[in-house]
Design a protein around this motif. Structure first.
Motif, PDB file in Angstrom:
ATOM      1  N   CYS A 149      83.859 -30.757 -89.597  1.00  0.00           N
ATOM      2  CA  CYS A 149      82.936 -31.268 -88.704  1.00  0.00           C
ATOM      3  C   CYS A 149      83.419 -31.330 -87.236  1.00  0.00           C
ATOM      4  CB  CYS A 149      83.049 -33.146 -89.055  1.00  0.00           C
ATOM      5  SG  CYS A 149      81.876 -33.981 -88.156  1.00  0.00           S
ATOM      6  N   ASN A 150      82.346 -30.751 -86.422  1.00  0.00           N
ATOM      7  CA  ASN A 150      82.467 -30.777 -85.086  1.00  0.00           C
ATOM      8  C   ASN A 150      81.227 -31.293 -84.267  1.00  0.00           C
ATOM      9  OD1 ASN A 150      80.917 -28.601 -85.914  1.00  0.00           O
ATOM     10  ND2 ASN A 150      82.063 -27.099 -84.715  1.00  0.00           N
ATOM     11  N   PHE A 248      74.524 -32.593 -94.302  1.00  0.00           N
ATOM     12  CA  PHE A 248      74.590 -34.085 -93.846  1.00  0.00           C
ATOM     13  C   PHE A 248      75.514 -35.072 -94.595  1.00  0.00           C
ATOM     14  CE2 PHE A 248      70.816 -31.461 -92.324  1.00  0.00           C
ATOM     15  CZ  PHE A 248      71.032 -31.818 -90.889  1.00  0.00           C
ATOM     16  N   ALA A 249      76.462 -34.438 -95.016  1.00  0.00           N
ATOM     17  CA  ALA A 249      77.690 -35.471 -95.432  1.00  0.00           C
ATOM     18  C   ALA A 249      78.148 -36.656 -94.574  1.00  0.00           C
ATOM     19  CB  ALA A 249      78.735 -34.909 -95.997  1.00  0.00           C
ATOM     20  N   SER A 250      78.624 -37.586 -95.219  1.00  0.00           N
ATOM     21  CA  SER A 250      78.924 -38.543 -93.961  1.00  0.00           C
ATOM     22  C   SER A 250      80.453 -38.454 -93.980  1.00  0.00           C
ATOM     23  CB  SER A 250      78.657 -39.936 -94.295  1.00  0.00           C
ATOM     24  OG  SER A 250      79.272 -40.322 -95.804  1.00  0.00           O
ATOM     25  N   ASP A 263      94.864 -44.276 -81.483  1.00  0.00           N
ATOM     26  CA  ASP A 263      94.168 -44.646 -82.577  1.00  0.00           C
ATOM     27  C   ASP A 263      92.786 -44.439 -82.793  1.00  0.00           C
ATOM     28  OD1 ASP A 263      95.955 -46.563 -84.697  1.00  0.00           O
ATOM     29  OD2 ASP A 263      96.630 -46.987 -82.637  1.00  0.00           O
ATOM     30  N   LEU A 264      92.608 -43.478 -83.351  1.00  0.00           N
ATOM     31  CA  LEU A 264      90.998 -43.061 -83.671  1.00  0.00           C
ATOM     32  C   LEU A 264      90.374 -43.582 -84.842  1.00  0.00           C
ATOM     33  CD1 LEU A 264      91.381 -39.374 -82.013  1.00  0.00           C
ATOM     34  CD2 LEU A 264      90.462 -41.479 -80.981  1.00  0.00           C
ATOM     35  N   ASP A 265      89.055 -44.215 -84.738  1.00  0.00           N
ATOM     36  CA  ASP A 265      88.282 -44.225 -85.952  1.00  0.00           C
ATOM     37  C   ASP A 265      87.013 -43.470 -85.768  1.00  0.00           C
ATOM     38  OD1 ASP A 265      86.705 -45.228 -88.002  1.00  0.00           O
ATOM     39  OD2 ASP A 265      87.257 -47.327 -87.451  1.00  0.00           O
ATOM     40  N   LEU A 266      86.830 -42.107 -86.138  1.00  0.00           N
ATOM     41  CA  LEU A 266      85.666 -41.125 -86.138  1.00  0.00           C
ATOM     42  C   LEU A 266      84.939 -41.201 -87.232  1.00  0.00           C
ATOM     43  CD1 LEU A 266      88.238 -38.392 -85.218  1.00  0.00           C
ATOM     44  CD2 LEU A 266      87.135 -40.162 -83.675  1.00  0.00           C
ATOM     45  N   ARG A 267      83.517 -41.258 -86.714  1.00  0.00           N
ATOM     46  CA  ARG A 267      82.440 -41.360 -87.809  1.00  0.00           C
ATOM     47  C   ARG A 267      81.368 -40.474 -87.419  1.00  0.00           C
ATOM     48  NH1 ARG A 267      82.497 -46.979 -90.202  1.00  0.00           N
ATOM     49  NH2 ARG A 267      84.289 -48.122 -89.289  1.00  0.00           N
ATOM     50  N   SER A 268      80.728 -39.469 -88.461  1.00  0.00           N
ATOM     51  CA  SER A 268      79.833 -38.643 -88.246  1.00  0.00           C
ATOM     52  C   SER A 268      78.966 -38.734 -89.683  1.00  0.00           C
ATOM     53  CB  SER A 268      80.469 -37.183 -88.234  1.00  0.00           C
ATOM     54  OG  SER A 268      79.298 -36.283 -87.769  1.00  0.00           O
ATOM     55  N   ARG A 269      77.599 -38.531 -89.297  1.00  0.00           N
ATOM     56  CA  ARG A 269      76.603 -38.412 -90.251  1.00  0.00           C
ATOM     57  C   ARG A 269      76.171 -37.010 -90.327  1.00  0.00           C
ATOM     58  NH1 ARG A 269      72.021 -40.764 -89.271  1.00  0.00           N
ATOM     59  NH2 ARG A 269      71.411 -40.814 -91.258  1.00  0.00           N
ATOM     60  N   GLU A 270      76.783 -36.096 -89.685  1.00  0.00           N
ATOM     61  CA  GLU A 270      76.594 -34.605 -89.719  1.00  0.00           C
ATOM     62  C   GLU A 270      77.918 -33.818 -89.849  1.00  0.00           C
ATOM     63  OE1 GLU A 270      73.661 -36.758 -87.304  1.00  0.00           O
ATOM     64  OE2 GLU A 270      75.820 -36.118 -86.751  1.00  0.00           O
TER      65      GLU A 270
END
Length: 286
Positions: A149-150, A248-250, A263-270
């Motif tokens: 994921c980028n 298009f996984a989450s 502290d990172l909480d990263l989310r992506s739908r791509e």
């Protein structure tokens, strides 16, 4: 190569040299959030291929450009390498057949150009993508999961992970996250062996947790198989493998780095995500 053409459209292209079968081929999938839009495979004689990487009747792959056609799918894309590299596999593991399975040639790619599906043409100006090299017949893997994921909401964030089950070993897991100008790498020998990592074709998820020098990287990647594509990788003496893939996984990735106070909480739908096993899921798209 996988690339995001827009918020709701993705491209997967594979240039193949198969010396065992004596043929070359170009594979292409176009997917949206609803699933597969189009898929096709063009086969040509292997002796017709030339060029440093791949050049023939089905298309051309160069370090800064790729062009091709497979059925109703055509593409002409400039490739912008943003310079990130990562070696997932330590030297010793190459002797197990793991290191010659996958190499991310360009970890952070931007594509620009056009992709056509039938009479419809899509223009992309700076689509995030990845370019990798897969060695099929030399692999000793029984199954694997891969995610990349980028396409987070910040351009400096890039994640890639690989979880592999070689014969008699495993799982071996390698992870890397580029964030805030720093590369968090979990790819040493001890990382491959100690990182908690499991993927499942029952739930179509991959979960992992890695520790290194007080830093913790955890994540969960998930896809919907009804909105994905499945392709068949011939084994040529080894088991045939079936790859279920989605652009298009989450993804949810969490990083804790006490040394940097991060502290990172990263989310992506791509998120590009695939699970590969010898289990035949039924009809395949390619």
């Amino acid at each position: 190569m996988e690339a995001l053409l827009g918020p709701d459209l993705g491209l997967w292209v594979r240039y193949v040299l198969d010396a065992t079968a004596g043929e070359a081929s170009v594979w292409a999938l176009v997917m949206d959030r609803g699933g597969l839009v189009a898929a096709h495979k063009e086969v040509v004689p292997i002796e017709s291929i030339s060029g440093e990487l791949f050049a023939g009747a089905g298309g051309r792959l160069e370090r800064e450009h790729c062009v091709g056609r497979a059925g109703a799918i055509a593409w002409d894309l400039r490739l912008d390498d943003r310079g990130l590299r990562h070696n997932h596999i330590p030297f010793w593991a190459r002797f197990l057949g793991v290191g010659r399975t996958y190499s991310p040639a360009v970890l952070d790619l931007r594509v620009q150009g056009t992709v056509s599906v039938g009479d419809r043409t899509y223009t992309v100006k700076s689509g995030p993508g990845v370019l990798g090299h897969l060695w099929g017949t030399r692999s000793r893997l029984q199954s694997w999961a891969w995610a990349h994921c980028n396409a987070f909401d910040r351009e400096d964030l890039v994640f890639e992970g690989l979880c592999a089950y070689p014969g008699g070993y495993g799982p071996l897991t390698s992870l890397v996250l580029h964030a805030d100008g720093h590369a968090y790498r979990f790819s040493r020998t001890r990382d491959l062996l100690r990182t908690y990592s499991r993927f499942s074709t029952d739930r179509w998820t991959w979960v992992f947790e890695a520790h290194r020098d007080g830093r913790v990287l955890t994540g969960e990647i998930a896809l919907d198989p009804t909105r994905s594509a499945t392709v068949r990788y011939p084994g040529h003496g080894r088991p045939t493998m079936f790859c279920t893939n989605s652009r298009f996984a989450s993804a949810r990735i969490l990083l804790r780095d006490p040394r940097r106070g991060l502290d990172l909480d990263l989310r992506s739908r791509e998120c590009a995500f695939e699970i590969v096993t010898p289990e035949d899921p039924g009809p395949t798209d390619l």
